[in-house]
Design an enzyme around this catalytic site. Sequence first.
Site, mmCIF file in Angstrom:
data_model
loop_
_atom_site.group_PDB
_atom_site.id
_atom_site.type_symbol
_atom_site.label_atom_id
_atom_site.label_comp_id
_atom_site.label_asym_id
_atom_site.label_seq_id
_atom_site.Cartn_x
_atom_site.Cartn_y
_atom_site.Cartn_z
ATOM 1 N N ARG A 1 0.865 -1.189 0.000
ATOM 2 C CA ARG A 1 0.000 0.000 0.000
ATOM 3 C C ARG A 1 0.892 1.227 0.000
ATOM 4 N NH1 ARG A 1 -5.152 -1.954 1.420
ATOM 5 N NH2 ARG A 1 -5.151 -3.692 2.899
ATOM 6 N N ARG B 1 -6.308 -5.464 -0.532
ATOM 7 C CA ARG B 1 -7.744 -5.206 -0.401
ATOM 8 C C ARG B 1 -8.070 -3.720 -0.252
ATOM 9 N NH1 ARG B 1 -9.745 -8.629 3.993
ATOM 10 N NH2 ARG B 1 -9.988 -10.229 2.398
ATOM 11 N N HIS C 1 2.919 -9.567 0.974
ATOM 12 C CA HIS C 1 2.608 -8.620 2.044
ATOM 13 C C HIS C 1 3.863 -8.152 2.774
ATOM 14 C CE1 HIS C 1 0.767 -7.558 6.098
ATOM 15 N NE2 HIS C 1 0.017 -6.871 5.267
ATOM 16 N N TYR D 1 0.264 5.271 12.098
ATOM 17 C CA TYR D 1 0.419 3.837 12.361
ATOM 18 C C TYR D 1 1.739 3.640 13.094
ATOM 19 C CZ TYR D 1 -3.196 2.206 8.999
ATOM 20 O OH TYR D 1 -4.354 1.948 8.339
ATOM 21 N N ARG E 1 -3.670 -5.974 19.371
ATOM 22 C CA ARG E 1 -4.607 -4.865 19.167
ATOM 23 C C ARG E 1 -6.026 -5.356 18.882
ATOM 24 N NH1 ARG E 1 -3.553 -2.647 13.940
ATOM 25 N NH2 ARG E 1 -5.445 -3.649 13.189
#
Length: 718
Positions: free
Chosen positions: A375, A405, A435, A468, A564
């Site tokens: 991403r 996604r 990923h 993040y 989390r």
Amino acid sequence: MNEKKYDNPKLFVNRELSWLKFNERVIEEARDHQNPLLERIRFLAISQSNLDEWFMVRVASLTQMVQLNYQHQDAAGLTPQEQLTTIRKAAGEQVKLQYQTLNRILLPALNEIDVKISPLDKLNEQQQAYFEAFFKREVLPVLTPMADDETRPFPFLANDSLNIAVQLNKKQKKQPLFATLQVPDNVFSRLIAIPDEPHHFVLLESIIKNYISALFPGYQVNDLASYRILRDMELDVAEEETPNLLKEVQAKLVERERGAVIRLEVENSMSKGLIKRLQQVLNVSPAQTYAVNGPLNLTLMGTLAKKVSDLPNLKYPDFEAYQPNNLNVGNIFNTIRQQDQLLHHPYDSFASVVRFIQQAATDQDVLAIKMTLYRVSGDSPIIKALGDAAQNGKQVTVLVEVKARFDEENNVHWAKELERMGVHVIYGLKGLKTHCKLTMVIRREEDEIRRYLHLGTGNYNDVTAHFYTDLGLLTADTNMGIDAANIFNILSGYAEPDYFHELSMSPDGIRATLNAKIEREIKHAKAGKFAKIQFKVNSISDAPMVKKLYEASHAGVQVKLIVRGIAILKVKQPEISDNIELHSIVGQFLEHSRIYMFANDQQPEVYLSSADLMSRNLNRRVELLFPVHAAKLRDRVQHIFTTMWHDNVKTRVLQADGSYKKINRRSLTALNAQTAFMNEASALIQQGKQTAEAKAAKERFIPLNNPFEEIDDNFEED
């Protein structure tokens, strides 16, 4: 020990129910009076966005399983149909909690600071006249009412669109007629400011409803209400039958927009007749229908927060990330070659990672750059740097994961742009999402070729890196470089290396490594040695890994988990998980880093990873687990974990009954781990400024042979 003991469904929590518990913790942040008000309404908006994605993906998948009569039970012993029944009820309760939070807590708090969303009929005549003129001049020409009758079937509605259902009849006739129209919130903001009152708003749909009769001259409107739909948005690409993955993903993106309706959201004022009509034409059951007490789609509150962001003291204070001087100036490769560098974002600036790639693009000694992208931001400086590198004659190879996604369209765009700029773009392995977060820079240094790496837990996204939390390692380690080269050869060509020196790669590799490390801790515990496991991940939903942790706990290994989101395990179960503790932190930043630490009988090993303990990460994705070797950096990772473990402000502790409870801070000094890390970063920035000032002052001092000699005219004082 009977291994089947760990197969008992009572030892597991359903994955979806655990996820709903996580989203409930997000809603709790919206209810927390200690958070600034605009941040609280953002948390409510985030909870809506989370819930929408969950419906479009997870609930959609379960629905498909039910339609296919798939009867396989999950780890908690539930069939897909049983899961759907249970989670729909739980989701309904969560929606109620969202709107209770909005109506009972947040809207009254906003009213106290004179921020309001007002019904049109509560405005004065002058204001109503303004909106009537606005409707006729701006909105009316854009609207398209669509009849729903025998000759004109119900129209197709886009996913996540806001609509108004209308029941009407022709004057002097009683036969009910139906129509629908889309609210053009892609053209206008849903929040329309009242003139001269910039913090007072009217909803766009309220304006349309108030003057909707203008769309149906000769007819009488009897009933109307807003509704919204969500569709099945899973992207199913059959790669085995696809010669061109990029084109297949593009085609599937179009097809996905026409997925089955998975959720119908309506105003609770909508009549039963209109609801029944919508359920019929959309093929939606009552169980898929959710009536809400307030405006549809609470991501609206995020828009509101932006519109009133000029109000003081209602947001988190501004925060400046720390960037080490040795990564900010000079030759970054010299710095990395001297010693590994650990970055903890957002407390350490992501600019260091961007600079690593930018300098590689212009450094005359750099021969090639290889990188994975999952991403990226909409205006990525990393994409530009890769293009510059190709233009500068470097060999640039980028694996773009076009199946990420909800980022598929963005990634398809960047794949094409990179190819246009001369970058060699590849799309990874069949059936697997790539990923992992890996960059390799190949550089000629004298008579040697050296590989420089960045390995991370999070995406190469300069925007999300501001909120993040992730960890990254910059290293010139020879064995890691060899492993990275082999990984890129696997991804781009045909390669099956006999082994990896330092890195573990999924599928299979990370699971094997973690199992071996856990098994070693079990042996140490049984031998009376110190044994401890400390993991920080986003989710734990892989049943075999949970069973392995149960086995470790039963053997006496201390297991401390910071998770989390999803956690399908249970803690404090006698003879099973007595030694497992689990904390969850939801705070200002999204906890995203993955840490795996093993005590190893006082010889600790520290690993970072792109992978969570989820079956998809361990079995169906290309992921990396990488070690942190330098003692100082291992200590820093341990410090990060320990600080988070002792957080008593944003931590919720998993209880034996499956609930999460905040820590009782009575007699404890408050510790917010994220605030502590921000304070550490600020202290380093201040320390750097003082050092720079001292250095500058020293450089300004010119010793003179004759103390009475005049200073050179070229010397300038501050």
